[in-house]
Design an enzyme around this catalytic site. Structure first.
Site, PDB file in Angstrom:
ATOM      1  N   SER A  83     -35.738 -14.505 -31.651  1.00  0.00           N
ATOM      2  CA  SER A  83     -34.869 -15.696 -31.609  1.00  0.00           C
ATOM      3  C   SER A  83     -34.256 -15.996 -32.965  1.00  0.00           C
ATOM      4  CB  SER A  83     -35.646 -16.935 -31.180  1.00  0.00           C
ATOM      5  OG  SER A  83     -35.997 -16.863 -29.838  1.00  0.00           O
TER       6      SER A  83
ATOM      7  N   THR B 114     -37.420 -19.922 -32.748  1.00  0.00           N
ATOM      8  CA  THR B 114     -36.595 -20.409 -33.874  1.00  0.00           C
ATOM      9  C   THR B 114     -37.494 -20.805 -35.013  1.00  0.00           C
ATOM     10  OG1 THR B 114     -34.730 -21.224 -32.626  1.00  0.00           O
ATOM     11  CG2 THR B 114     -35.197 -22.375 -34.667  1.00  0.00           C
TER      12      THR B 114
ATOM     13  N   THR C  26     -31.854 -19.394 -36.607  1.00  0.00           N
ATOM     14  CA  THR C  26     -32.031 -19.064 -35.183  1.00  0.00           C
ATOM     15  C   THR C  26     -30.878 -18.237 -34.627  1.00  0.00           C
ATOM     16  OG1 THR C  26     -32.498 -20.053 -33.008  1.00  0.00           O
ATOM     17  CG2 THR C  26     -30.817 -21.140 -34.340  1.00  0.00           C
TER      18      THR C  26
ATOM     19  N   THR D 173     -37.469 -27.792 -33.115  1.00  0.00           N
ATOM     20  CA  THR D 173     -37.214 -26.543 -32.392  1.00  0.00           C
ATOM     21  C   THR D 173     -37.290 -26.834 -30.898  1.00  0.00           C
ATOM     22  OG1 THR D 173     -37.930 -24.251 -32.066  1.00  0.00           O
ATOM     23  CG2 THR D 173     -39.652 -25.855 -32.522  1.00  0.00           C
ATOM     24  N   GLY D 174     -36.721 -25.945 -30.096  1.00  0.00           N
ATOM     25  CA  GLY D 174     -36.736 -26.145 -28.647  1.00  0.00           C
ATOM     26  C   GLY D 174     -35.323 -26.186 -28.106  1.00  0.00           C
TER      27      GLY D 174
ATOM     28  N   ARG E 193     -21.682 -21.236 -27.931  1.00  0.00           N
ATOM     29  CA  ARG E 193     -22.611 -22.368 -27.974  1.00  0.00           C
ATOM     30  C   ARG E 193     -23.304 -22.449 -29.342  1.00  0.00           C
ATOM     31  NH1 ARG E 193     -28.402 -23.121 -28.826  1.00  0.00           N
ATOM     32  NH2 ARG E 193     -29.058 -24.929 -27.644  1.00  0.00           N
TER      33      ARG E 193
HETATM   34  C1  SD4 Z   1     -31.370 -23.975 -30.241  1.00  0.00           C
HETATM   35  N1  SD4 Z   1     -33.280 -25.122 -31.117  1.00  0.00           N
HETATM   36  O1  SD4 Z   1     -30.454 -23.220 -30.542  1.00  0.00           O
HETATM   37  C2  SD4 Z   1     -32.691 -23.823 -30.937  1.00  0.00           C
HETATM   38  C3  SD4 Z   1     -33.541 -22.899 -30.130  1.00  0.00           C
HETATM   39  C4  SD4 Z   1     -34.972 -22.863 -30.515  1.00  0.00           C
HETATM   40  O2  SD4 Z   1     -36.958 -21.772 -30.532  1.00  0.00           O
HETATM   41  O3  SD4 Z   1     -35.506 -23.699 -31.192  1.00  0.00           O
HETATM   42  N2  SD4 Z   1     -35.676 -21.873 -30.109  1.00  0.00           N
HETATM   43  O4  SD4 Z   1     -31.261 -24.840 -29.365  1.00  0.00           O
END
Ligand code: SD4
Length: 331
Positions: free
Chosen positions: A47, A184, A202, A235-236, A212
């Protein structure tokens, strides 16, 4: 006191690198950049950086941000041909009057600054994308880590509420899937002069729409540092943190005297009221307060992070366990 925290299981090694840099007397800013660089080149981390999972069109596109204790910050988004995006973000911060460069402009800047170009897609990531693209209704198909079996990942189909079911594919149907498919890397650190800094790097969500951009390069959403009060990273599912300005929310709560773990809970409570929140979405938040107290919390179970300090060897923690609160209280 020196201290570093990194998101996810894959943050263990970047956190080791960050902490080693702090131990050598490097600034928090240099140390978080070192950690970010490490994972940007780590092909097992799918990621971040080279080896990241492509978007819908088969392109790996990278986002990153960096911020120091004085409020200086830089970010890049939608970078397709350079690996060390956190370093490019730092260069934006240091050499331009701007905060964020995106796409071709970010790449032109990187080229002029002498960053080497890199082929970001690997054979492994391409193979996953090729399999994904064959899935019927592929825009509702996500990737999850397999908990068992010979395959590292399984595809899951997501319904309207975000409920997931493993896709029946080549005898993989019976395999269990893990909730977590995020890696990430967000890193926050405090150096031996008490300075805070953070970095976020990321390739974003797997199979995201082309173009995006997530929360990671958005100052205040994926990362926020106020040297007087705290450094926070998220993160997320980035859209959730972008709507809630989560990293800023955490630091602002600390500024108002709220304890670190409660500051994280307040930011998560805000996300819990988001009408776009679905069952398959995760958020992980981490914070270091200016006195060295720290905490991490996930919206759901499964959010792991690494922490190292001069009294604690680099260790992987589960953010849902009570130990986090104990740690904060001990400091
Ligand atoms: C995102 N927050 O691009 C990032 C993805 C992520 O672990 O955290 N992945 O939305």
């Amino acid at each position: 006191m020196i201290l570093s925290l990194s998101t996810w299981k894959h943050g263990f090694e970047p956190n080791r690198v960050t902490f080693e840099s702090l131990s050598k007397g490097k600034s928090a800013l240099d140390a978080v950049e070192d950690g970010a660089k490490y994972c940007e080149s780590d092909l097992t981390c799918m990621s971040v950086g080279r080896g990241g999972i492509p978007d819908t069109e088969g392109f790996v596109t990278l986002d990153a941000s960096i911020m120091d204790h004085e409020g200086n910050c830089g970010a890049v988004a939608f970078v397709r041909n350079y690996e060390h995006v956190a370093s490019i973000a730092r260069r934006v911060m240091e050499k331009t009057p701007h905060i964020m460069l995106a796409g071709d402009g970010a790449e032109l800047f990187a080229e002029r600054e002498g960053f080497p170009k890199s082929e970001l897609i690997t054979a492994k990531a391409k193979a996953l994308w090729e399999e994904w693209r064959k899935q019927p209704d592929k825009l509702h198909v996500r990737l999850r880590r397999a908990q068992e079996g010979e395959h590292e990942y399984v595809f899951v189909k997501v319904d309207e509420e975000g409920k997931e079911a493993v896709v029946d594919r080549n005898s993989l149907a019976a395999r269990q899937s893990g909730m977590e498919s995020h890696d990430t890397i967000g890193i926050i650190a405090m150096d031996d002069r008490g300075r805070l800094a953070g970095a976020c790097t990321t390739s974003g969500l797997a199979f995201k729409l082309h173009g995006r951009v997530g929360d990671s390069p958005i100052i205040g959403a994926g990362l926020y540092v106020d040297g007087k009060y705290a450094a926070a990273v998220a993160t997320g599912t980035g859209e959730l943190m972008m709507r809630a300005c989560s990293a800023f929310h955490v630091v602002e709560s600390i500024r108002q005297g709220i304890e670190p773990i409660d500051a994280l809970e307040h930011a998560l409570d805000r996300i819990r009221t988001d009408r776009h929140l679905k069952d398959d979405m995760q958020v992980g938040l981490m914070v270091i307060r200016a006195d060295g107290a720290w905490a991490a919390r996930g919206l759901r179970s499964g959010f792991q992070y690494a922490a190292a300090s001069d009294t604690r060897a680099n260790t992987l923690y589960d953010a849902e366990t009570a130990i986090v609160r104990d740690v904060v209280q001990q400091l």
